[in-house]
Design a protein around this motif. Structure first.
Motif, short mmCIF file in Angstrom:
data_model
loop_
_atom_site.label_atom_id
_atom_site.label_comp_id
_atom_site.label_asym_id
_atom_site.label_seq_id
_atom_site.Cartn_x
_atom_site.Cartn_y
_atom_site.Cartn_z
N GLN A 6 0.84 -1.20 0.00
CA GLN A 6 0.00 0.00 0.00
C GLN A 6 0.88 1.25 0.00
OE1 GLN A 6 -3.15 -0.26 -0.43
NE2 GLN A 6 -4.05 1.67 0.17
N LEU A 7 1.94 1.24 0.78
CA LEU A 7 2.86 2.38 0.82
C LEU A 7 3.56 2.57 -0.52
CD1 LEU A 7 4.44 2.06 4.38
CD2 LEU A 7 2.88 3.82 3.55
N LYS A 8 3.93 1.46 -1.16
CA LYS A 8 4.57 1.55 -2.47
C LYS A 8 3.61 2.11 -3.51
CE LYS A 8 7.96 -2.03 -1.67
NZ LYS A 8 8.46 -3.34 -2.00
N LEU A 9 2.36 1.69 -3.45
CA LEU A 9 1.36 2.21 -4.38
C LEU A 9 1.13 3.70 -4.12
CD1 LEU A 9 -0.67 1.80 -6.65
CD2 LEU A 9 -2.34 1.06 -4.94
N TYR A 10 1.06 4.08 -2.86
CA TYR A 10 0.90 5.50 -2.52
C TYR A 10 2.06 6.32 -3.08
CZ TYR A 10 0.18 9.74 0.14
OH TYR A 10 -0.01 11.05 0.49
N GLU A 11 3.27 5.80 -2.92
CA GLU A 11 4.46 6.50 -3.43
C GLU A 11 4.41 6.60 -4.96
OE1 GLU A 11 9.31 5.99 -3.51
OE2 GLU A 11 8.16 4.95 -1.96
N ALA A 12 4.00 5.54 -5.62
CA ALA A 12 3.91 5.55 -7.09
C ALA A 12 2.88 6.56 -7.56
CB ALA A 12 3.58 4.15 -7.61
N VAL A 13 1.73 6.60 -6.90
CA VAL A 13 0.67 7.55 -7.27
C VAL A 13 1.16 8.98 -7.03
CG1 VAL A 13 -1.64 8.40 -6.68
CG2 VAL A 13 -1.24 5.95 -7.00
N ALA A 14 1.83 9.20 -5.91
CA ALA A 14 2.34 10.54 -5.61
C ALA A 14 3.35 10.98 -6.68
CB ALA A 14 2.99 10.56 -4.24
N ASP A 15 4.23 10.08 -7.09
CA ASP A 15 5.21 10.41 -8.13
C ASP A 15 4.52 10.70 -9.46
OD1 ASP A 15 7.31 10.13 -6.36
OD2 ASP A 15 7.82 8.09 -7.01
N GLN A 16 3.51 9.91 -9.80
CA GLN A 16 2.78 10.12 -11.05
C GLN A 16 2.00 11.44 -11.02
OE1 GLN A 16 0.56 6.41 -11.38
NE2 GLN A 16 1.70 5.99 -13.26
N LEU A 17 1.42 11.77 -9.88
CA LEU A 17 0.70 13.04 -9.76
C LEU A 17 1.66 14.22 -9.96
CD1 LEU A 17 -1.78 12.41 -6.83
CD2 LEU A 17 -2.38 13.19 -9.12
N LYS A 18 2.82 14.10 -9.38
CA LYS A 18 3.83 15.15 -9.53
C LYS A 18 4.21 15.30 -11.00
CE LYS A 18 8.24 16.27 -7.35
NZ LYS A 18 9.26 15.76 -6.43
N GLU A 19 4.44 14.18 -11.68
CA GLU A 19 4.77 14.20 -13.10
C GLU A 19 3.62 14.80 -13.91
OE1 GLU A 19 5.05 11.15 -16.86
OE2 GLU A 19 5.31 10.33 -14.85
N ALA A 20 2.40 14.42 -13.59
CA ALA A 20 1.24 14.91 -14.33
C ALA A 20 1.11 16.42 -14.19
CB ALA A 20 -0.03 14.21 -13.85
N HIS A 21 1.28 16.94 -12.98
CA HIS A 21 1.20 18.38 -12.77
C HIS A 21 2.28 19.10 -13.56
CE1 HIS A 21 -1.99 19.06 -9.83
NE2 HIS A 21 -1.64 17.92 -9.27
N THR A 22 3.47 18.56 -13.58
CA THR A 22 4.57 19.16 -14.33
C THR A 22 4.25 19.18 -15.82
OG1 THR A 22 6.19 18.46 -12.69
CG2 THR A 22 7.04 18.96 -14.87
N ARG A 23 3.71 18.08 -16.32
CA ARG A 23 3.39 18.00 -17.74
C ARG A 23 2.27 18.96 -18.12
NH1 ARG A 23 2.80 11.89 -19.40
NH2 ARG A 23 2.20 12.93 -21.32
N VAL A 24 1.25 19.07 -17.28
CA VAL A 24 0.15 19.99 -17.56
C VAL A 24 0.66 21.42 -17.57
CG1 VAL A 24 -2.00 20.95 -16.63
CG2 VAL A 24 -1.69 18.46 -16.78
N ARG A 25 1.51 21.76 -16.63
CA ARG A 25 2.08 23.11 -16.56
C ARG A 25 2.86 23.45 -17.83
NH1 ARG A 25 3.51 22.48 -11.52
NH2 ARG A 25 5.59 21.76 -11.99
N ALA A 26 3.51 22.47 -18.44
CA ALA A 26 4.34 22.70 -19.61
C ALA A 26 3.56 22.73 -20.93
CB ALA A 26 5.43 21.62 -19.69
N LEU A 27 2.30 22.33 -20.91
CA LEU A 27 1.52 22.27 -22.15
C LEU A 27 1.27 23.66 -22.72
CD1 LEU A 27 -1.25 19.65 -21.28
CD2 LEU A 27 0.63 19.37 -22.90
N GLN A 28 1.29 23.74 -24.03
CA GLN A 28 0.94 24.97 -24.73
C GLN A 28 -0.51 24.85 -25.18
OE1 GLN A 28 3.11 27.59 -25.10
NE2 GLN A 28 4.45 26.38 -23.78
N VAL A 29 -1.42 25.09 -24.25
CA VAL A 29 -2.86 24.96 -24.50
C VAL A 29 -3.56 26.20 -23.94
CG1 VAL A 29 -2.87 22.43 -24.50
CG2 VAL A 29 -3.22 23.67 -22.36
N PRO A 30 -4.79 26.47 -24.40
CA PRO A 30 -5.53 27.60 -23.82
C PRO A 30 -5.71 27.42 -22.31
CG PRO A 30 -6.63 26.78 -25.79
CD PRO A 30 -5.52 25.81 -25.47
N GLU A 31 -5.83 28.54 -21.62
CA GLU A 31 -5.94 28.52 -20.16
C GLU A 31 -7.13 27.69 -19.68
OE1 GLU A 31 -4.56 28.99 -16.44
OE2 GLU A 31 -3.55 29.50 -18.30
#
Length: 75
Positions: A6-31
């Motif tokens: 469960q802790l490993k899954l939590y860590e994996a989800v947290a890492d993926q969320l961090k990556e997802a936020h970074t990717r969304v921030r970098a997108l060249q899309v309308p606000e």
């Protein structure tokens, strides 16, 4: 043992969320699109507090949609 997985899954989800936020921030899309994507990430984050496995699946689909260039329609 289950707690460790469960802790490993939590860590994996947290890492993926961090990556997802970074990717969304970098997108060249309308606000409006960026805001819709951020709302989806907030919903996934909230879901992770109650059902980690479901949040993991939703996050995987979200990242796949980003990879394939599928963004929400915004008026």
């Amino acid at each position: 043992m289950e707690r460790d997985s469960q802790l490993k899954l939590y860590e994996a989800v947290a890492d993926q969320l961090k990556e997802a936020h970074t990717r969304v921030r970098a997108l060249q899309v309308p606000e409006g699109v960026r805001m819709a994507l951020n709302r989806k990430l907030l919903v996934i984050s909230a879901a992770a507090k109650h059902d980690l496995a479901t949040a993991d699946r939703r996050l995987s689909r979200f990242l796949m949609d980003l990879d394939e260039g599928r963004f929400p329609e915004v008026d």
